[in-house]
Design a protein around this motif. Structure first.
Motif, PDB file in Angstrom:
ATOM      1  N   GLU B 137      -3.955 117.711 -18.081  1.00  0.00           N
ATOM      2  CA  GLU B 137      -4.999 116.697 -18.293  1.00  0.00           C
ATOM      3  C   GLU B 137      -5.870 117.043 -19.497  1.00  0.00           C
ATOM      4  O   GLU B 137      -6.218 116.186 -20.300  1.00  0.00           O
ATOM      5  CB  GLU B 137      -5.875 116.575 -17.028  1.00  0.00           C
ATOM      6  CG  GLU B 137      -5.173 115.935 -15.856  1.00  0.00           C
ATOM      7  CD  GLU B 137      -4.580 114.575 -16.207  1.00  0.00           C
ATOM      8  OE1 GLU B 137      -5.286 113.763 -16.826  1.00  0.00           O
ATOM      9  OE2 GLU B 137      -3.392 114.344 -15.887  1.00  0.00           O
ATOM     10  N   GLU B 138      -6.214 118.330 -19.598  1.00  0.00           N
ATOM     11  CA  GLU B 138      -7.073 118.766 -20.699  1.00  0.00           C
ATOM     12  C   GLU B 138      -6.363 118.572 -22.042  1.00  0.00           C
ATOM     13  O   GLU B 138      -6.950 118.093 -23.013  1.00  0.00           O
ATOM     14  CB  GLU B 138      -7.449 120.244 -20.515  1.00  0.00           C
ATOM     15  CG  GLU B 138      -8.560 120.675 -21.462  1.00  0.00           C
ATOM     16  CD  GLU B 138      -8.625 122.183 -21.618  1.00  0.00           C
ATOM     17  OE1 GLU B 138      -8.192 122.901 -20.707  1.00  0.00           O
ATOM     18  OE2 GLU B 138      -9.106 122.624 -22.688  1.00  0.00           O
ATOM     19  N   SER B 141      -6.137 114.912 -22.864  1.00  0.00           N
ATOM     20  CA  SER B 141      -7.472 114.433 -23.242  1.00  0.00           C
ATOM     21  C   SER B 141      -7.815 114.853 -24.673  1.00  0.00           C
ATOM     22  O   SER B 141      -8.298 114.045 -25.474  1.00  0.00           O
ATOM     23  CB  SER B 141      -8.483 115.005 -22.240  1.00  0.00           C
ATOM     24  OG  SER B 141      -9.770 114.833 -22.723  1.00  0.00           O
ATOM     25  N   GLU B 145      -8.322 112.510 -28.022  1.00  0.00           N
ATOM     26  CA  GLU B 145      -9.521 112.632 -28.864  1.00  0.00           C
ATOM     27  C   GLU B 145      -9.123 112.856 -30.322  1.00  0.00           C
ATOM     28  O   GLU B 145      -9.683 112.247 -31.236  1.00  0.00           O
ATOM     29  CB  GLU B 145     -10.384 113.811 -28.391  1.00  0.00           C
ATOM     30  CG  GLU B 145     -11.265 113.499 -27.204  1.00  0.00           C
ATOM     31  CD  GLU B 145     -11.973 114.747 -26.699  1.00  0.00           C
ATOM     32  OE1 GLU B 145     -12.174 115.687 -27.491  1.00  0.00           O
ATOM     33  OE2 GLU B 145     -12.292 114.785 -25.502  1.00  0.00           O
TER      34      GLU B 145
END
Lengths: 158, 188
Positions: B137-138, B141, B145
């Motif tokens: 997920e990180e 994400s 970005e």
């Protein structure tokens, strides 16, 4: 005796080639995590190298910022620049010879790519590294006589 | 003084020829890779490309300095020092980065869906990767970005600046090599 010339340019070349090599080692050299492609080191070389993880070495478990051939080029070039004063002291390097060496190794690299693509020969991480090292060092060798020249020692009698 | 200035022919024509060749080559290869990645199955295997395309992307960007220096030396039939070759290579690399940036933006106008397809495919590839859910997920994400940042004007300028520095530096080196090959005096 070695005569040095273009000292400023040599020092600039030494700094730049060393910096490029260190960045090319990738996030692993700076203690970064293993998440591919989210580090600035990859951004630096994105326009210069395919950065395929399958064709690159890892450092501390993290893929380097360039492929195995490129890390060979950058590493050997930086080392070759560092060793220029030594190379000039021990070898009498003629421009015409180093030109031929560089061209031959460049053609060897292209042949390696082509023959591998056709499927006659399968290159490996190590073989690509070796060819990259030869290319990087021969490029540094070509530049050596531009920075350092071997001079005949004056002989005095009596 | 005027005579001395006239002794050095103008090298900007050679700089732009070298820059155009590098910019067009890197842009075409980059677009081919983007189309490949945007259209491939979203798996890790899509990142592992083979054949001729992958290896040729290496080194393409480095040849601008050599091309520009060769053109300059042959056009005017002159010899010069490595420092001049480095300068020609530096300008060639910077110009190539600027031209490449402009070509990239023009292509984004022609095919605006390309970058979105590429982003979606890369995210799908990471979703299929075998890694802890939190890390995945990180990563996704941060990737989203990054991709959003790259679309913004600031991100585009940052990308062009990074490429200008990197291409400038490596082409300065290749310009020195070019000067030794094509412009060194015979006795050297």
């Amino acid at each position: 005796m070695i005569r040095s010339q273009e000292k400023g340019l040599y020092l600039a070349l030494l700094s730049v080639s060393t910096t490029l090599f260190i960045i090319a080692l990738g996030p692993g050299f700076f203690g970064g995590s293993s998440t591919f492609s989210l580090h600035w080191e990859y951004d630096v070389f994105r326009i210069l190298c395919h950065q395929d993880p399958a064709r690159s070495y890892s450092l501390d478990g993290v893929t380097m910022a360039v492929c195995s051939r490129c890390i060979g080029i950058y590493g050997a070039f930086a080392l070759g620049v560092l060793l220029m004063p030594v190379s000039a002291r021990f070898f009498s390097i003629r421009n015409s010879i180093t030109k031929k060496i560089l061209l031959s190794i460049l053609l060897l690299n292209f042949a390696d790519v082509l023959i591998n693509a056709i499927g006659i020969w399968t290159n490996t991480l190590h073989s690509r590294l070796l060819l990259g090292i030869l290319l990087g060092y021969s490029a540094a060798l070509l530049l050596t006589s531009g920075f350092f020249k071997k001079q005949e020692q004056e002989i005095s009698y009596g | 003084m005027d005579d001395q200035l006239q002794e050095t022919p103008n090298y900007w024509n050679s700089v732009f020829i070298g820059a155009f060749i590098v910019a067009i080559a890197t842009t075409i290869v980059g677009l081919i890779m983007l189309y490949y990645l945007a259209g491939a199955e979203p798996s890790m295997s899509m990142m592992i490309m083979s054949g001729l395309l992958v290896p040729v992307t290496c080194l393409v960007g480095m040849f601008g300095g050599i091309i520009a220096v060769r053109h300059y030396a042959k056009t005017f039939d002159i010899t010069f020092k490595m420092g001049t070759g480095a300068l020609i290579g530096l300008f060639t690399g910077i110009a190539a980065a600027l031209i490449s940036g402009i070509l990239g933006q023009l292509w984004n106008m022609i095919d605006p869906a390309l970058m979105d397809n590429f982003s979606n495919n890369m995210i799908s590839a990471f979703e299929n990767m075998d890694m802890p859910a939190a890390q995945r997920e990180e990563t996704i994400s941060r990737m989203m970005e990054n991709m959003e940042a790259q679309k913004a004007i600031g991100g585009i300028i940052k990308g062009v600046l990074i490429n200008a520095v990197v291409l400038g530096v490596v082409n300065a080196i290749s310009g020195m090599i070019g000067a030794k090959i094509f412009a060194a005096p015979d006795e050297e």
